[in-house]
Design a protein around this motif. Structure first.
Motif, mmCIF file in Angstrom:
data_model
loop_
_atom_site.group_PDB
_atom_site.id
_atom_site.type_symbol
_atom_site.label_atom_id
_atom_site.label_comp_id
_atom_site.label_asym_id
_atom_site.label_seq_id
_atom_site.Cartn_x
_atom_site.Cartn_y
_atom_site.Cartn_z
ATOM 1 N N ARG A 192 52.970 39.220 45.502
ATOM 2 C CA ARG A 192 52.022 40.315 45.304
ATOM 3 C C ARG A 192 50.479 39.744 45.064
ATOM 4 O O ARG A 192 49.783 40.611 45.605
ATOM 5 C CB ARG A 192 52.457 40.903 43.840
ATOM 6 C CG ARG A 192 51.669 42.111 43.143
ATOM 7 C CD ARG A 192 51.875 43.386 43.969
ATOM 8 N NE ARG A 192 51.344 44.404 43.294
ATOM 9 C CZ ARG A 192 51.310 45.508 43.741
ATOM 10 N NH1 ARG A 192 51.616 45.815 44.728
ATOM 11 N NH2 ARG A 192 50.398 46.463 43.083
ATOM 12 N N GLU B 1 47.530 41.412 47.514
ATOM 13 C CA GLU B 1 46.333 42.013 46.757
ATOM 14 C C GLU B 1 45.194 41.146 47.212
ATOM 15 O O GLU B 1 44.194 41.807 47.835
ATOM 16 C CB GLU B 1 46.518 42.084 45.526
ATOM 17 C CG GLU B 1 47.338 43.210 44.904
ATOM 18 C CD GLU B 1 47.276 44.509 45.210
ATOM 19 O OE1 GLU B 1 45.971 45.002 45.321
ATOM 20 O OE2 GLU B 1 48.276 45.289 45.184
ATOM 21 N N GLN C 127 44.424 41.965 51.033
ATOM 22 C CA GLN C 127 43.958 43.557 51.305
ATOM 23 C C GLN C 127 42.241 43.319 51.015
ATOM 24 O O GLN C 127 41.632 44.375 51.490
ATOM 25 C CB GLN C 127 44.623 44.350 50.332
ATOM 26 C CG GLN C 127 45.917 44.601 50.872
ATOM 27 C CD GLN C 127 46.568 45.759 49.880
ATOM 28 O OE1 GLN C 127 46.031 46.277 48.811
ATOM 29 N NE2 GLN C 127 47.993 45.829 49.964
ATOM 30 N N ARG C 128 41.805 42.450 50.135
ATOM 31 C CA ARG C 128 40.539 42.622 49.466
ATOM 32 C C ARG C 128 39.714 41.654 50.569
ATOM 33 O O ARG C 128 38.462 41.584 50.275
ATOM 34 C CB ARG C 128 40.270 42.113 48.265
ATOM 35 C CG ARG C 128 40.727 43.322 47.361
ATOM 36 C CD ARG C 128 41.081 43.088 46.074
ATOM 37 N NE ARG C 128 41.443 44.336 45.186
ATOM 38 C CZ ARG C 128 43.033 44.983 45.447
ATOM 39 N NH1 ARG C 128 43.763 44.426 46.289
ATOM 40 N NH2 ARG C 128 43.145 46.000 44.518
ATOM 41 N N LEU D 203 40.475 40.805 41.034
ATOM 42 C CA LEU D 203 41.044 41.709 41.979
ATOM 43 C C LEU D 203 40.540 43.292 41.992
ATOM 44 O O LEU D 203 40.853 43.999 42.754
ATOM 45 C CB LEU D 203 42.580 41.723 42.300
ATOM 46 C CG LEU D 203 43.356 40.490 42.594
ATOM 47 C CD1 LEU D 203 44.807 40.471 42.614
ATOM 48 C CD2 LEU D 203 42.978 40.146 43.898
ATOM 49 N N ILE E 185 41.912 45.173 39.770
ATOM 50 C CA ILE E 185 43.046 46.078 39.458
ATOM 51 C C ILE E 185 43.566 46.037 37.919
ATOM 52 O O ILE E 185 43.058 44.785 37.370
ATOM 53 C CB ILE E 185 44.193 46.120 40.325
ATOM 54 C CG1 ILE E 185 44.815 44.695 40.302
ATOM 55 C CG2 ILE E 185 43.813 46.219 41.983
ATOM 56 C CD1 ILE E 185 45.834 44.258 41.535
ATOM 57 N N GLU F 36 49.010 47.506 37.521
ATOM 58 C CA GLU F 36 49.082 47.446 39.031
ATOM 59 C C GLU F 36 49.547 46.139 39.661
ATOM 60 O O GLU F 36 50.345 46.257 40.737
ATOM 61 C CB GLU F 36 47.639 47.930 39.268
ATOM 62 C CG GLU F 36 47.451 49.268 39.187
ATOM 63 C CD GLU F 36 45.949 49.466 39.482
ATOM 64 O OE1 GLU F 36 45.666 50.765 40.138
ATOM 65 O OE2 GLU F 36 45.056 49.049 39.143
ATOM 66 N N LEU F 37 49.235 45.088 39.185
ATOM 67 C CA LEU F 37 49.376 43.699 39.621
ATOM 68 C C LEU F 37 50.899 43.463 39.574
ATOM 69 O O LEU F 37 51.567 42.797 40.412
ATOM 70 C CB LEU F 37 48.552 42.642 38.988
ATOM 71 C CG LEU F 37 48.843 41.161 39.577
ATOM 72 C CD1 LEU F 37 48.449 41.106 41.132
ATOM 73 C CD2 LEU F 37 47.876 40.333 38.569
#
Length: 72
Positions: free
Chosen positions: A12, A16, A19-20, A60, A62, A66-67
């Motif tokens: 995860r 994440e 994605q960034r 991140l 978030i 969410e994480l």
């Protein structure tokens, strides 16, 4: 033997981060953690503390919720 939840959490974090468009080093710097520690988390080798989960989530951009979503 590693716990499955550590592998899921590590994946995860990696997903994440990617994605960034962040490298492990960039995420580590933002989270004020060491780059090798981020690598160990992503590989499921570290049983991370809540404090460091919060640091990574913040880095991140978030929430902790969410994480942690969908890892149990």
């Amino acid at each position: 033997m590693r716990a499955e939840i550590l592998d899921k959490f590590g994946k995860r974090v990696r997903d994440e981060r990617l994605q960034r468009g962040l490298s492990q080093e960039e995420l580590a710097e933002k989270a004020e953690l060491h780059r090798t520690y981020i690598g160990m988390i992503e590989r499921g080798e570290k049983n991370i503390t809540l404090i460091n989960i919060q640091k990574i989530a913040k880095a991140l951009g978030i929430t902790v919720d969410e994480l942690l979503r969908d890892i149990s």
